[in-house]
Design an enzyme around this catalytic site. Structure first.
Site, PDB file in Angstrom:
ATOM      1  N   SER A  87       0.849  -1.180   0.000  1.00  0.00           N
ATOM      2  CA  SER A  87       0.000   0.000   0.000  1.00  0.00           C
ATOM      3  C   SER A  87       0.882   1.225   0.000  1.00  0.00           C
ATOM      4  O   SER A  87       2.098   1.143   0.158  1.00  0.00           O
ATOM      5  CB  SER A  87      -0.875   0.007   1.245  1.00  0.00           C
ATOM      6  OG  SER A  87      -0.053   0.256   2.364  1.00  0.00           O
ATOM      7  N   LYS A  88       0.239   2.345  -0.167  1.00  0.00           N
ATOM      8  CA  LYS A  88       0.955   3.632  -0.215  1.00  0.00           C
ATOM      9  C   LYS A  88       1.782   3.856   1.038  1.00  0.00           C
ATOM     10  O   LYS A  88       2.790   4.545   1.002  1.00  0.00           O
ATOM     11  CB  LYS A  88      -0.058   4.758  -0.347  1.00  0.00           C
ATOM     12  CG  LYS A  88      -0.326   5.114  -1.775  1.00  0.00           C
ATOM     13  CD  LYS A  88      -0.729   6.565  -1.882  1.00  0.00           C
ATOM     14  CE  LYS A  88      -0.635   7.024  -3.312  1.00  0.00           C
ATOM     15  NZ  LYS A  88      -1.828   7.485  -3.884  1.00  0.00           N
TER      16      LYS A  88
END
Ligand code: GLU
Length: 481
Positions: free
Chosen positions: A254-255
């Site tokens: 994920s980011k």
């Protein structure tokens, strides 16, 4: 299936191209090239609510930067267009009518309130929140009358009453999915736009796609797609679902764990060859120790059968390593050109080509990014005005000034002003003065660069040139008495 190989990368413009998307595009590209096939780029833009302005442009420019060229699609043309789904709406509507006629799809008039209440009810009873098929009970006539009267509705897929849907996946092998977990999927929304499932299948068929290579997150949708192929009476493509990308803690990437947009890596100064080589290894390997692969080599070596089932760990350190490798291997002229742009941004324009070439030669083994060159060695571009305090303390001795004064004339006459001759000069002067070479090397480095570390002294002096070295030594002698 003996159709000519056609594969596609089908991003939705709901965000910028991320590294997972780049991997999907790359594997498709390699597969097409290796099999004499065509690589299609299709933009799946039917979800208007999630459309992100600039996303299409970002996808196109990131793919181009990475060197992954499509044979058909936006900017490339092709006989199967248009390649934007929003321009193909009639096709989906026609297809869905055919499914209604054959009894594999039905109109559903339930509004959001009813669906919400239904789900709440089911949840309370601990049941799955699939659609309860209330509208499946409507007679065809009644449904048609209500549609004709313009009543808001969606069209749903009718999941058949059979225990399993089987997929023979090129990566995962045989996968069976119990039909009872499948919902009567909405195919056409009330605004007349198709959902992903319908549009994807209609287009893969219309574009004669033979192999669907995509991320594992789409595996749960594959049974619905297979059912659609069957109901339309179309030959289904082969499927290959690529392993999930995981962070180093093994959770879904994920980011939070890493930048995910390709354009972020590009901005950061990663080379396209390095990022491509790195993503190629997220789920694939050649089966031996080799790690450095150009795009052309990947095309030669890539086999879809060698793609792993288990999640691929996204290790940023490894990406840095690849960048270093390419820094050393890529043609120096390209690095020089790019360095020139970075320097111009800092106001250091108009620098001589051979000077930059000397710098790149010395620095490329010491840095991961081109921008690090002026960061780590600004003294290539400006005379030092300060001298690193710790180094002065450690390296500038009482006798350093006298030693430097002593070597100045010899450096003035050193011919040619190249590393070997400079070294000989330093050796000779040290002998004459009755000191060790190090007693000269450290103060010389400090005078020429202002710091204690960096590339080899003789080499860097040769690059700086006689005039600059002498000027800097003079200057140091004024300041560092
Ligand atoms: N539009 C889907 C996506 O954004 C495509 C999935 C597929 O390849 O079928 O990933």
């Amino acid at each position: 299936m003996n159709r000519p190989v056609r594969v596609r990368f089908a991003p939705s413009p709901t965000g910028f191209l991320h590294v997972g998307g780049l991997r999907t595009a790359l594997y498709n590209y390699c597969f097409a090239r290796a099999n004499g096939g065509r690589f299609v780029l299709r933009i799946e833009d039917t979800d208007r609510t999630r459309f992100v302005p600039g996303a299409v442009e970002d996808i196109l420019s990131s793919l181009q930067w990475a060197g992954i060229a499509h044979d058909e699609g936006p900017g490339a043309g092709g006989e199967y267009g248009p390649y934007f789904q929003s321009e193909r709406l009639d096709l989906y509507r026609e297809a869905v009518e055919a499914l209604i006629r054959s009894g594999h799809a039905y109109p559903c008039f339930c509004n959001e309130d009813r669906l919400h209440a239904m789900r709440e009810q089911l949840k309370k009873r601990g049941l799955s929140t699939k659609y309860d098929r209330a509208c499946l009970g409507l007679s065809r006539d009644e449904a048609e009358t209500r549609r004709a009267a313009g009543e808001a509705h969606v069209i749903r897929l009718r999941i058949p009453d059979e225990p399993f849907v089987r997929i023979d996946d090129l990566v995962r092998g045989e996968v069976e999915i119990a039909s009872e977990i499948l919902d009567d999927q909405v195919l056409l929304k009330s605004d007349g736009f198709p959902t992903y499932h319908l549009a994807n299948v209609v287009d893969d068929h219309a574009m004669e796609i033979t192999h669907v290579i995509r991320g594992e997150e789409w595996l749960p949708s594959a049974p619905k797609h297979l059912l659609l192929y069957r109901f339309f009476g179309w030959e289904a493509p082969r499927f290959a679902h690529l392993p999930l990308l995981l962070g180093t803690d093994r959770s879904k990437l994920s980011k939070r764990q890493a930048e995910v947009a390709v354009s972020d890596y590009r901005r950061h100064g990663f080379f396209p060859e390095a990022l491509v080589n790195f993503v190629a290894f997220l789920g694939w390997n050649p089966g031996d120790e080799r790690e450095i692969f150009s795009l052309a080599e990947l095309v030669r070596e890539f086999r879809i059968e060698r793609v792993n089932k288990s999640g691929a760990i996204f290790n940023l350190e490894k990406l840095h390593w690849f960048n270093q490798q390419y820094m050393q291997r890529r043609p120096a002229e390209r690095t020089i050109q790019e360095l020139r742009v970075i320097l111009a941004d800092r106001g250091w324009g108009g620098i001589d080509e051979s000077y930059l070439s000397g710098i790149v030669e010395l620095m490329r083994e010491r840095v991961t990014f081109i921008a690090e060159i002026p960061e780590r060695a600004p003294w290539f571009f400006v005379d030092p005005t300060e001298y690193e305090e710790a180094t002065v303390k450690k390296r500038w001795k009482k006798e350093s000034a006298a030693l430097l004064r002593g070597i100045l004339p010899a450096l003035g006459e050193c011919e040619p002003f190249e590393a070997a001759a400079i070294e000989a000069t330093v050796t000779r002067c040290a002998e004459t003065a009755g000191v060790g070479k190090a007693d000269l090397i450290h103060p010389l480095r400090l005078a020429c660069t202002g710091v204690g570390g960096g590339p080899g002294l003789y080499e860097l002096m040769a690059v700086l040139g006689r005039e600059t070295c002498l000027r800097r030594i003079d200057r140091a002698l004024e300041i560092l008495v």
